[in-house]
Design a protein around this motif. Structure first.
Motif, PDB file in Angstrom:
ATOM      1  N   ALA A   1       8.269 -25.411  68.173  1.00 24.23           N
ATOM      2  CA  ALA A   1       9.839 -25.849  68.393  1.00 24.23           C
ATOM      3  C   ALA A   1      10.021 -27.347  68.350  1.00 24.23           C
ATOM      4  O   ALA A   1      11.004 -28.087  68.120  1.00 24.23           O
ATOM      5  CB  ALA A   1      10.214 -25.324  69.787  1.00 24.23           C
ATOM      6  N   GLY A   2       8.814 -27.934  69.035  1.00 22.16           N
ATOM      7  CA  GLY A   2       9.061 -29.577  68.784  1.00 22.16           C
ATOM      8  C   GLY A   2       9.000 -30.129  67.405  1.00 22.16           C
ATOM      9  O   GLY A   2       9.812 -31.276  67.251  1.00 22.16           O
ATOM     10  N   VAL A   3       8.508 -29.564  66.609  1.00 19.67           N
ATOM     11  CA  VAL A   3       8.442 -30.170  65.236  1.00 19.67           C
ATOM     12  C   VAL A   3       9.827 -29.922  64.672  1.00 19.67           C
ATOM     13  O   VAL A   3      10.142 -30.784  64.159  1.00 19.67           O
ATOM     14  CB  VAL A   3       7.307 -29.394  64.401  1.00 19.67           C
ATOM     15  CG1 VAL A   3       7.460 -29.506  62.831  1.00 19.67           C
ATOM     16  CG2 VAL A   3       5.831 -29.396  64.786  1.00 19.67           C
ATOM     17  N   PHE A   4      10.471 -28.823  64.784  1.00 20.38           N
ATOM     18  CA  PHE A   4      11.511 -28.426  64.420  1.00 20.38           C
ATOM     19  C   PHE A   4      12.771 -29.409  65.032  1.00 20.38           C
ATOM     20  O   PHE A   4      13.823 -29.987  64.410  1.00 20.38           O
ATOM     21  CB  PHE A   4      11.993 -27.108  64.581  1.00 20.38           C
ATOM     22  CG  PHE A   4      11.336 -26.124  63.348  1.00 20.38           C
ATOM     23  CD1 PHE A   4      10.996 -26.681  62.235  1.00 20.38           C
ATOM     24  CD2 PHE A   4      11.106 -25.041  63.921  1.00 20.38           C
ATOM     25  CE1 PHE A   4      10.408 -25.626  61.299  1.00 20.38           C
ATOM     26  CE2 PHE A   4      10.466 -24.034  63.027  1.00 20.38           C
ATOM     27  CZ  PHE A   4      10.178 -24.235  61.774  1.00 20.38           C
ATOM     28  N   LYS A   5      12.509 -29.759  66.194  1.00 24.42           N
ATOM     29  CA  LYS A   5      13.594 -30.581  66.828  1.00 24.42           C
ATOM     30  C   LYS A   5      13.313 -31.897  66.463  1.00 24.42           C
ATOM     31  O   LYS A   5      14.411 -32.819  66.254  1.00 24.42           O
ATOM     32  CB  LYS A   5      13.373 -30.480  68.506  1.00 24.42           C
ATOM     33  CG  LYS A   5      13.765 -29.301  68.971  1.00 24.42           C
ATOM     34  CD  LYS A   5      13.927 -29.340  70.695  1.00 24.42           C
ATOM     35  CE  LYS A   5      14.324 -28.300  71.436  1.00 24.42           C
ATOM     36  NZ  LYS A   5      14.525 -28.266  73.042  1.00 24.42           N
TER      37      LYS A   5
ATOM     38  N   LEU B   1      13.327 -24.019  74.840  1.00 26.55           N
ATOM     39  CA  LEU B   1      13.989 -24.700  76.283  1.00 26.55           C
ATOM     40  C   LEU B   1      12.823 -25.446  76.713  1.00 26.55           C
ATOM     41  O   LEU B   1      13.316 -26.665  77.191  1.00 26.55           O
ATOM     42  CB  LEU B   1      14.145 -23.439  77.250  1.00 26.55           C
ATOM     43  CG  LEU B   1      15.048 -23.616  78.243  1.00 26.55           C
ATOM     44  CD1 LEU B   1      16.505 -23.930  77.813  1.00 26.55           C
ATOM     45  CD2 LEU B   1      15.033 -22.400  79.322  1.00 26.55           C
ATOM     46  N   TYR B   2      11.690 -25.197  76.628  1.00 27.64           N
ATOM     47  CA  TYR B   2      10.482 -26.100  77.253  1.00 27.64           C
ATOM     48  C   TYR B   2       9.601 -26.594  76.127  1.00 27.64           C
ATOM     49  O   TYR B   2       8.574 -26.686  76.265  1.00 27.64           O
ATOM     50  CB  TYR B   2       9.686 -25.440  78.102  1.00 27.64           C
ATOM     51  CG  TYR B   2      10.544 -24.792  79.304  1.00 27.64           C
ATOM     52  CD1 TYR B   2      11.280 -25.508  80.229  1.00 27.64           C
ATOM     53  CD2 TYR B   2      10.706 -23.560  79.126  1.00 27.64           C
ATOM     54  CE1 TYR B   2      11.994 -24.854  81.206  1.00 27.64           C
ATOM     55  CE2 TYR B   2      11.574 -22.719  80.394  1.00 27.64           C
ATOM     56  CZ  TYR B   2      12.375 -23.344  81.086  1.00 27.64           C
ATOM     57  OH  TYR B   2      12.803 -23.069  82.174  1.00 27.64           O
ATOM     58  N   SER B   3      10.254 -27.041  74.960  1.00 28.70           N
ATOM     59  CA  SER B   3       9.436 -27.410  73.740  1.00 28.70           C
ATOM     60  C   SER B   3       8.686 -28.735  73.892  1.00 28.70           C
ATOM     61  O   SER B   3       8.857 -29.511  74.728  1.00 28.70           O
ATOM     62  CB  SER B   3      10.614 -27.783  72.486  1.00 28.70           C
ATOM     63  OG  SER B   3      11.321 -28.787  72.879  1.00 28.70           O
ATOM     64  N   GLU B   4       7.657 -28.852  73.158  1.00 35.28           N
ATOM     65  CA  GLU B   4       6.798 -29.876  73.423  1.00 35.28           C
ATOM     66  C   GLU B   4       7.191 -31.142  72.791  1.00 35.28           C
ATOM     67  O   GLU B   4       7.814 -31.043  71.684  1.00 35.28           O
ATOM     68  CB  GLU B   4       5.410 -29.662  72.526  1.00 35.28           C
ATOM     69  CG  GLU B   4       4.173 -30.478  72.639  1.00 35.28           C
ATOM     70  CD  GLU B   4       3.036 -29.999  72.129  1.00 35.28           C
ATOM     71  OE1 GLU B   4       2.376 -30.868  71.307  1.00 35.28           O
ATOM     72  OE2 GLU B   4       2.670 -29.133  72.248  1.00 35.28           O
ATOM     73  N   ASN B   5       7.214 -32.131  73.525  1.00 36.68           N
ATOM     74  CA  ASN B   5       7.428 -33.508  72.830  1.00 36.68           C
ATOM     75  C   ASN B   5       6.418 -33.873  71.870  1.00 36.68           C
ATOM     76  O   ASN B   5       5.473 -34.499  72.498  1.00 36.68           O
ATOM     77  CB  ASN B   5       7.801 -34.348  74.057  1.00 36.68           C
ATOM     78  CG  ASN B   5       8.531 -35.783  73.290  1.00 36.68           C
ATOM     79  OD1 ASN B   5       8.796 -35.909  72.096  1.00 36.68           O
ATOM     80  ND2 ASN B   5       8.556 -36.877  74.126  1.00 36.68           N
ATOM     81  N   THR B   6       6.616 -33.899  70.572  1.00 33.80           N
ATOM     82  CA  THR B   6       5.319 -33.917  69.707  1.00 33.80           C
ATOM     83  C   THR B   6       5.593 -35.181  68.521  1.00 33.80           C
ATOM     84  O   THR B   6       7.083 -35.438  68.374  1.00 33.80           O
ATOM     85  CB  THR B   6       4.994 -32.791  69.114  1.00 33.80           C
ATOM     86  OG1 THR B   6       3.987 -32.973  68.038  1.00 33.80           O
ATOM     87  CG2 THR B   6       6.267 -32.039  68.140  1.00 33.80           C
ATOM     88  N   ASP B   7       4.720 -35.809  68.130  1.00 27.65           N
ATOM     89  CA  ASP B   7       4.872 -36.720  66.903  1.00 27.65           C
ATOM     90  C   ASP B   7       4.765 -35.747  65.633  1.00 27.65           C
ATOM     91  O   ASP B   7       4.588 -36.308  64.516  1.00 27.65           O
ATOM     92  CB  ASP B   7       3.917 -37.949  67.058  1.00 27.65           C
ATOM     93  CG  ASP B   7       4.244 -38.626  68.164  1.00 27.65           C
ATOM     94  OD1 ASP B   7       5.344 -38.754  68.664  1.00 27.65           O
ATOM     95  OD2 ASP B   7       3.339 -39.424  68.787  1.00 27.65           O
ATOM     96  N   TYR B   8       4.107 -34.568  65.528  1.00 28.22           N
ATOM     97  CA  TYR B   8       3.859 -33.770  64.458  1.00 28.22           C
ATOM     98  C   TYR B   8       5.137 -33.542  63.776  1.00 28.22           C
ATOM     99  O   TYR B   8       6.309 -33.363  64.238  1.00 28.22           O
ATOM    100  CB  TYR B   8       3.387 -32.300  64.964  1.00 28.22           C
ATOM    101  CG  TYR B   8       2.131 -32.548  65.415  1.00 28.22           C
ATOM    102  CD1 TYR B   8       0.907 -33.286  64.635  1.00 28.22           C
ATOM    103  CD2 TYR B   8       1.760 -31.792  66.683  1.00 28.22           C
ATOM    104  CE1 TYR B   8      -0.162 -33.202  65.383  1.00 28.22           C
ATOM    105  CE2 TYR B   8       0.647 -31.916  67.227  1.00 28.22           C
ATOM    106  CZ  TYR B   8      -0.405 -32.594  66.661  1.00 28.22           C
ATOM    107  OH  TYR B   8      -1.807 -32.574  67.167  1.00 28.22           O
TER     108      TYR B   8
ATOM    109  N   SER C   1       0.434 -31.637  61.758  1.00 24.08           N
ATOM    110  CA  SER C   1       0.038 -32.884  60.977  1.00 24.08           C
ATOM    111  C   SER C   1       1.136 -33.856  61.395  1.00 24.08           C
ATOM    112  O   SER C   1       2.335 -33.471  61.515  1.00 24.08           O
ATOM    113  CB  SER C   1      -0.107 -32.788  59.627  1.00 24.08           C
ATOM    114  OG  SER C   1      -1.316 -31.785  59.382  1.00 24.08           O
ATOM    115  N   LYS C   2       0.942 -35.147  61.571  1.00 26.03           N
ATOM    116  CA  LYS C   2       1.791 -36.130  61.874  1.00 26.03           C
ATOM    117  C   LYS C   2       2.279 -36.768  60.545  1.00 26.03           C
ATOM    118  O   LYS C   2       3.297 -37.210  60.479  1.00 26.03           O
ATOM    119  CB  LYS C   2       1.041 -37.301  62.794  1.00 26.03           C
ATOM    120  CG  LYS C   2       0.691 -36.743  64.181  1.00 26.03           C
ATOM    121  CD  LYS C   2       0.109 -37.931  64.859  1.00 26.03           C
ATOM    122  CE  LYS C   2      -0.330 -37.292  66.246  1.00 26.03           C
ATOM    123  NZ  LYS C   2      -0.629 -38.475  67.196  1.00 26.03           N
TER     124      LYS C   2
END
Length: 476
Positions: free
Chosen positions: A232-236, A298-305, A319-320
């Motif tokens: 979810a974080g990647v897509f966001k 709703l609680y997605s990971e804040n990611t650099d991926y 992967s980043k």
């Protein structure tokens, strides 16, 4: 002479014992020793004879012998006492239990499980297989009926209710209409969308429709729960930077089936649901997400991926950078390819340009939905979920002849027998009655209220096929 008669008598006794033992075993021992503890729906229509019922039971694998069953009907004096109606028969049942059930065990509702990630088309097949209604009738209603205003997106969708039919286990009254079933399942999704959840969605600058749409993609891209928040974080992140989602799951929705090997040609299919050729979210959800996928958004990971690829077991590797992504793809799939270099080329084409540069030079926009769409949802934020539901069912005896069950290659559902509780005839309001599901389950069940009721219980999660060939950012 006497010796011969003695042998004949002994053989006769042995024969009687063998036949009697066989009939006894047929009567008292379950018809199968398989591990399938589920049930199947059986409909006995008015005027059906014992022989016709025996043939139907044999075809369903519920008895070993039609002749043996008919003999026990005769011996028990119940040949003409089997009742018409809908039945849920355990797959492992004895003839004694079967005869008893067919005399008094007919049901007024059918319990059916809708797993996470099923599409409207999948649900239609399950309903027809369980002889609840024709698939085509359910699909026709799904194209026009929209129980809640927030289910309407800004673009035309094949089925407006797609994504909003909450996966769970339902007690569906015999004779329920397609609208009844859609309303029942949409009410369960509305049960999830509490004011607190809606406020969180709005705080993320998303409309309810876009929130469910993204959750549906996460549902179809995730085989393991641990991957969902990161996906979810990647897509966001991709949405914020204007990068195409490039989800293979959206291609499967365009094709109408989960394709194991997505090709370059597939990624170029011209459809607003193809997130390789269309930026942003598709016009609507591609499946009906469960609670865990909804929570993951709703609680997605804040990611650099920015990229991920699934291995052969379905675990995703993130992967980043584009180079890291290609290295991960080659590590997972290179050994299975005769020409690894050509495989890398195909992956590169599917992945498109190196989006690392785009991310570095563009300003992210975290307004995932249009301001108009978010504002339109404001009127629903503080509205408590409602469950008013008036089924247009008819008594079991008046139900028209059901459709035949689909063939074995259609999607199965697991069902278990149950008897519902109903209120008086002057007030057929639908009120869910089960308690909230524990956090470890993928579903939210409704809170307790008084009858009349239709029980809704958490469904077992099911495995779904995965897509093996990696794409630019993801593969299931």
């Amino acid at each position: 002479m006497r010796k011969a008669l003695r042998y004949i008598l002994i053989l006769a006794i042995v024969g009687v014992l063998i036949i009697g033992g066989g009939l006894g075993a047929l009567y008292l021992v379950p018809n199968t020793f398989a591990q399938d503890d589920g049930t199947q729906v059986l409909v006995i229509e008015k005027g059906q004879t014992g022989s016709e019922i025996a043939d139907m039971l044999f075809e369903r694998g519920l008895i070993r012998s039609t002749q043996g069953f008919k003999l026990w009907l005769y011996l028990s004096g119940t040949n003409d006492k089997l009742q018409t109606g809908h039945y849920q028969i355990p797959n492992k049942v004895t003839v004694r239990e079967l005869i008893s059930l067919l005399q008094e065990g007919h049901v007024e509702s059918i319990r059916v499980t809708i797993p996470e990630g099923y599409s409207v088309g999948d649900i239609a097949i399950v309903l027809e297989k369980n002889q609840i209604m024709k698939a085509k009738d359910f699909l026709a209603e799904a194209k026009t009926y929209v129980p809640y205003p927030y289910m309407k997106g800004t673009k035309p969708a094949t089925y407006p209710v797609e994504g909003f039919l909450f996966p769970s286990t339902y007690e569906i009254p015999v004779g329920a209409t397609p609208r009844d079933v859609i309303q029942m399942m949409a009410d369960e999704m509305n049960r999830y969308l509490t004011p607190a959840v809606k406020k969180q969605i709005q705080a993320q600058h998303m409309s309810i429709h876009d929130f469910v749409t993204l959750a549906s993609i996460v549902e179809r891209e995730s085989l393991f729960d641990a991957d969902r928040p990161t996906i979810a974080g990647v897509f966001k992140k991709r949405l914020a930077h204007g990068i195409p989602l490039q989800s293979d799951a959206t291609i499967s929705y365009v094709l109408g089936y989960a394709k194991e090997n997505v090709t370059i040609g597939d990624t170029q299919l011209q459809s607003p649901y193809n997130t390789y050729v269309s930026k942003g979210l598709p016009p609507g959800p591609i499946a009906n997400p469960g609670k865990k996928s909804l929570d993951a958004v709703l609680y997605s990971e804040n990611t650099d991926y920015l990229y991920f690829v699934a291995d052969k077991e379905g675990h995703n590797h993130f992967s980043k950078t584009y180079e890291e992504h290609l290295a991960a793809v080659n590590k997972i799939y290179g050994a299975d390819t005769a020409t690894p270099s050509s495989a890398s080329t195909e992956v590169a084409v599917q992945a498109g340009p190196n989006y690392d540069v785009a991310v570095a030079t563009t300003e992210p926009d975290y307004n995932y939905s249009s301001a108009e769409a978010v504002e339109a949802d404001s009127q629903y934020v503080d509205v408590e979920p409602t469950y008013k539901y008036t089924p247009t069912t008819v008594p079991a005896a008046e139900v028209p002849a059901p459709v035949p069950a689909p063939t074995q290659n259609q999607t199965p559902s697991q069902v278990t027998p149950a008897t519902p509780s109903y209120g008086n005839s002057s007030n057929n309001t639908y009120v869910p009655t089960t308690n909230r599901a524990p956090e470890t389950t993928p579903y939210v069940a409704p809170s307790t209220q008084e009858v009349p009721r239709i029980e809704v219980k958490p469904a077992e999660s099911v495995d779904r096929s995965t897509l093996n060939v990696p794409s630019g950012n993801s593969n299931k």
